[in-house]
Design an enzyme around this catalytic site. Structure first.
Site, short mmCIF file in Angstrom:
data_model
loop_
_atom_site.label_atom_id
_atom_site.label_comp_id
_atom_site.label_asym_id
_atom_site.label_seq_id
_atom_site.Cartn_x
_atom_site.Cartn_y
_atom_site.Cartn_z
CD GLU A 1 -3.67 2.77 -2.07
OE1 GLU A 1 -4.21 3.11 -0.99
OE2 GLU A 1 -4.33 2.51 -3.09
CG ASN B 1 -4.44 -3.25 -7.14
OD1 ASN B 1 -4.27 -2.09 -7.48
ND2 ASN B 1 -5.64 -3.72 -6.83
CB ILE C 1 -12.42 8.97 -3.42
CG1 ILE C 1 -12.37 7.77 -4.37
CG2 ILE C 1 -13.46 8.74 -2.32
CD1 ILE C 1 -13.70 7.41 -5.01
N GLY C 2 -12.22 12.00 -2.59
CA GLY C 2 -12.56 13.08 -1.66
C GLY C 2 -13.24 14.24 -2.35
CE LYS D 1 -12.04 -1.09 -3.62
NZ LYS D 1 -12.08 0.35 -3.42
CB ALA E 1 -10.19 17.48 -1.38
N GLY E 2 -8.78 14.52 -3.14
CA GLY E 2 -8.40 14.08 -4.46
C GLY E 2 -9.59 13.56 -5.23
CG ASN F 1 -8.44 1.20 -2.23
OD1 ASN F 1 -9.64 0.97 -2.20
ND2 ASN F 1 -7.85 1.80 -3.25
#
Length: 338
Positions: A285, A212, A11-12, A204, A8-9, A102
């Site tokens: 990532e 990135n 986006i969550g 995407k 639950a960061g 992602n």
């Protein structure tokens, strides 16, 4: 419908607030100061000029929650394998797993067809653990387009976007995915159900695979990367290599390379997620956004010289900073397919 948001960061947390406001039965998995703040003060979403506050059921112990109908994984992709065991109490015989992450997901070659059907990807799923223990048959694809950030523990700021395209790996329109799309819509978001979700995943990823790492190496924002002749040309070279791989796997791109780069340029002085992570001392990532494309190039016999060079540099840069210990070029021989 019981929904658990695992991670639950930024986006969550955004999803959790909006789903709860739509009346859904939602639980959030979080940890540390963020979890403590949610327990004490609720979860706050700053969106436009509004403050939206909910008091969610939240925990760091999935055993408290029981079996779920949907688990929405909104962790960084490289974190998923580390929580497979903790996730088991949430899994029932009909539980669906929504990969709101992602990059390329673990289930990519499930119901894909062709000679690579059923293949696992070592760079993102070491030893095929996610495939075996979470199960590709549970998966629903989800592409995350919004930008959000944790402004403070328990406080999420929405920056832009509300689009979460969804799709079954098989391309079917099932009752599960229809119900999920309806929930997103009731919560004020867009969640079109796509018959070709892999096309959207690559669209995407097409930008992430080049912008990135280049941003992490140069500290340049998107407008600079896409305007400077040298970094624009390097971005295009990596994108063309990636496009060749994707198209060999049946993917169709609805825009060309120049239009995709121009779209990124118009975003303006935006720092990519990888650059933000690097600056904040958080793990980067690399594998789900870059190494996996290299691996798929080896699987399809397509050379990736531009990607290989940039990957080697960004992996070394991140290792020096102590923010990466993944596959990357160091394990390239193990990624080759005979």
């Amino acid at each position: 419908m019981r929904i658990c948001i695992y991670g639950a960061g930024a986006i969550g947390g955004y999803l959790g607030v909006e789903f709860m406001r739509a009346g859904a039965d939602v639980s959030l998995i979080a940890r540390g100061a963020h979890l403590a703040a949610m327990r004490q003060n609720g979860l706050k979403l700053l969106i436009g000029d509004e403050e939206r506050v909910v008091r969610p059921r939240c925990t760091d112990d999935p055993r408290e929650l029981g079996e779920q109908d949907f688990i929405i994984i909104s962790l960084k992709a490289h974190s998923i394998t580390g929580v497979i065991e903790q996730m088991q109490p949430l899994l029932g015989p009909r539980t669906r797993i929504v990969t709101a992450v992602n990059g390329i997901p673990y289930w990519y070659f499930y119901k894909h067809g062709g000679r690579l059907e059923g293949s696992t990807l070592e760079s993102i799923d070491r030893g095929g653990r996610q495939w075996r223990e979470l199960g590709p048959e549970r998966a629903i694809g989800c592409v995350v387009y919004p930008a959000t950030e944790i402004e403070a523990p328990g406080v999420i700021r929405h920056v832009y976007g509300n689009n979460f395209p969804l799709g079954e790996p098989s391309g079917e329109i099932t009752s599960d995915i229809t119900s999920l799309s309806e929930l997103f819509t009731a919560a004020g978001m867009k969640a079109p159900v796509l018959e070709r979700i892999r096309d959207e995943i690559w669209l995407k990823l097409w930008g992430n695979v080049c912008f990135n790492p280049i941003s992490a190496l140069t500290h340049a924002t998107l407008d600079v990367i896409c305007t400077d002749p040298a970094t624009r040309a390097l971005s295009k070279a990596i994108m063309l290599e990636s496009q060749a791989i994707a198209e060999s796997l049946g993917v169709k791109f609805r825009v060309d390379v120049e239009r995709r780069i121009e779209g990124a340029r118009k975003v303006g002085a935006h720092k990519t997620s990888m650059l933000q992570d690097l600056e904040r001392g958080r793990p980067v990532e690399i594998d789900p956004l870059i190494t996996v494309v290299q691996e798929m190039g080896r699987m399809t016999g397509i050379a990736t010289p531009a990607l290989d060079a940039v990957l080697a540099l960004v992996a070394q840069r991140s290792r020096i900073a102590g923010l990466y210990d993944g596959a990357a070029v160091a394990d390239a021989k193990s990624l080759a397919v005979a």
